[in-house]
Design an enzyme around this catalytic site. Structure first.
Site, PDB file in Angstrom:
ATOM      1  CB  SER A  61      12.357  40.495 -26.578  1.00 14.45           C
ATOM      2  OG  SER A  61      13.397  40.782 -25.676  1.00 14.45           O
TER       3      SER A  61
HETATM    4  N1  SAH Z   1      13.780  40.275 -21.073  1.00 13.43           N
HETATM    5  C1  SAH Z   1      13.246  41.612 -21.237  1.00 13.43           C
HETATM    6  C2  SAH Z   1      13.901  42.376 -22.373  1.00 13.43           C
HETATM    7  C3  SAH Z   1      15.178  42.874 -21.932  1.00 13.43           C
HETATM    8  S1  SAH Z   1      15.939  44.204 -22.779  1.00 13.43           S
HETATM    9  C4  SAH Z   1      11.761  41.605 -21.419  1.00 13.43           C
HETATM   10  O1  SAH Z   1      11.153  40.528 -21.441  1.00 13.43           O
HETATM   11  O2  SAH Z   1      11.190  42.680 -21.480  1.00 13.43           O
HETATM   12  C5  SAH Z   1      17.534  43.974 -22.072  1.00 13.43           C
HETATM   13  C6  SAH Z   1      17.651  44.334 -20.619  1.00 13.43           C
HETATM   14  O3  SAH Z   1      18.966  43.976 -20.210  1.00 13.43           O
HETATM   15  C7  SAH Z   1      17.507  45.813 -20.332  1.00 13.43           C
HETATM   16  O4  SAH Z   1      16.482  46.018 -19.410  1.00 13.43           O
HETATM   17  C8  SAH Z   1      18.869  46.211 -19.749  1.00 13.43           C
HETATM   18  O5  SAH Z   1      18.779  47.167 -18.697  1.00 13.43           O
HETATM   19  C9  SAH Z   1      19.377  44.880 -19.229  1.00 13.43           C
HETATM   20  N2  SAH Z   1      20.826  44.805 -19.076  1.00 13.43           N
HETATM   21  C10 SAH Z   1      21.811  45.217 -19.902  1.00 13.43           C
HETATM   22  N3  SAH Z   1      23.020  44.957 -19.376  1.00 13.43           N
HETATM   23  C11 SAH Z   1      22.797  44.355 -18.181  1.00 13.43           C
HETATM   24  C12 SAH Z   1      23.651  43.840 -17.156  1.00 13.43           C
HETATM   25  N4  SAH Z   1      24.987  43.878 -17.239  1.00 13.43           N
HETATM   26  N5  SAH Z   1      23.077  43.291 -16.068  1.00 13.43           N
HETATM   27  C13 SAH Z   1      21.722  43.244 -15.936  1.00 13.43           C
HETATM   28  N6  SAH Z   1      20.877  43.710 -16.872  1.00 13.43           N
HETATM   29  C14 SAH Z   1      21.402  44.253 -17.978  1.00 13.43           C
END
Ligand code: SAH
Length: 213
Positions: A61
């Protein structure tokens, strides 16, 4: 190698310019080198206030959004925090400096393994990682004082609302995955849930089940 003073200043300047004022959040963000969480061709842009691609087709992000979400979460040193969407691990590393314990879940095993390796290298022993579908939360470890979701759902997932402690706060993006979403703040009171809209954001979707990598 750690980030240089100049890189750190560049990132902190951008955060302040975007209106981040919370001292504790700024201090936590100053402790976490974003460069460790961005690999490959985009590594050189780690200190810019921009989202960047990571493996498994996901994104790390934008720092000012990470800051705004962390600030809205009002994390205290005694809090047990659940993060859904470990991704690169950057957000969880920041939370680890503010909270008592951080539980972070991603649906990609590879992302969880890479993030765990960084937490180990940094000695962030209060972060606990899980591979799984985070929409169901972590019932065995509930309730949580704070819940942060970093992928967008159309509505706040019921299990996550249920796992929020009374008096707790959850911050999450809601809306269609291909459109602009609302970042919302949910407070659980004795009477129920209070919702507040914070700002417009754009996150990858919260998907069902496990990822293939
Ligand atoms: N917080 C992260 C950014 C996350 S991007 C950072 O600091 O880099 C969003 C993430 O959510 C992705 O890695 C994706 O794989 C995860 N995601 C999406 N759906 C999900 C679910 N149902 N359960 C767990 N993770 C999920």
């Amino acid at each position: 190698m750690n980030w240089s003073a100049e890189e750190k200043m560049r990132l902190l300047f951008a955060l302040r310019q975007q209106g981040l004022t919370d001292k504790a959040v700024l201090t936590a963000m100053e402790k976490v080198d974003r460069g460790l969480f961005v690999q490959g061709v985009f590594a050189g842009r780690a200190y810019e206030d921009t989202p960047l691609p990571i493996i498994c087709g996901q994104t790390i992000s934008q720092p000012s959004i990470v800051g705004a979400m962390t600030q809205a979460l009002e994390v205290g040193p005694r809090d047990k925090v659940l993060e859904i969407g470990t991704g690169s691990g950057y957000q969880a590393a920041i939370l680890s400096h503010l909270a008592r314990r951080v539980y972070t879940v991603d649906r990609f095993r590879r992302l969880v393994a890479d993030a765990q390796a960084i937490f180990d290298a940094l000695g962030l022993s209060n972060v606990i990682t899980f591979t799984g579908d985070g929409s169901f939360g972590l019932p065995d470890h509930a309730p949580f004082d704070r819940i942060l979701v970093t992928a967008a759902a159309e509505d706040p997932p019921g299990p996550l609302l249920a796992q929020l402690r009374i008096g707790g706060i959850m911050v999450l993006p809601v809306g269609q995955s291909d459109a602009v979403q609302n970042l919302i703040k949910v407070r659980r009171t004795e009477q129920g849930f209070e919702y507040e809209e914070l700002l417009k954001v754009r996150f990858v979707p919260l998907l069902e089940g496990l990822g293939r990598e």
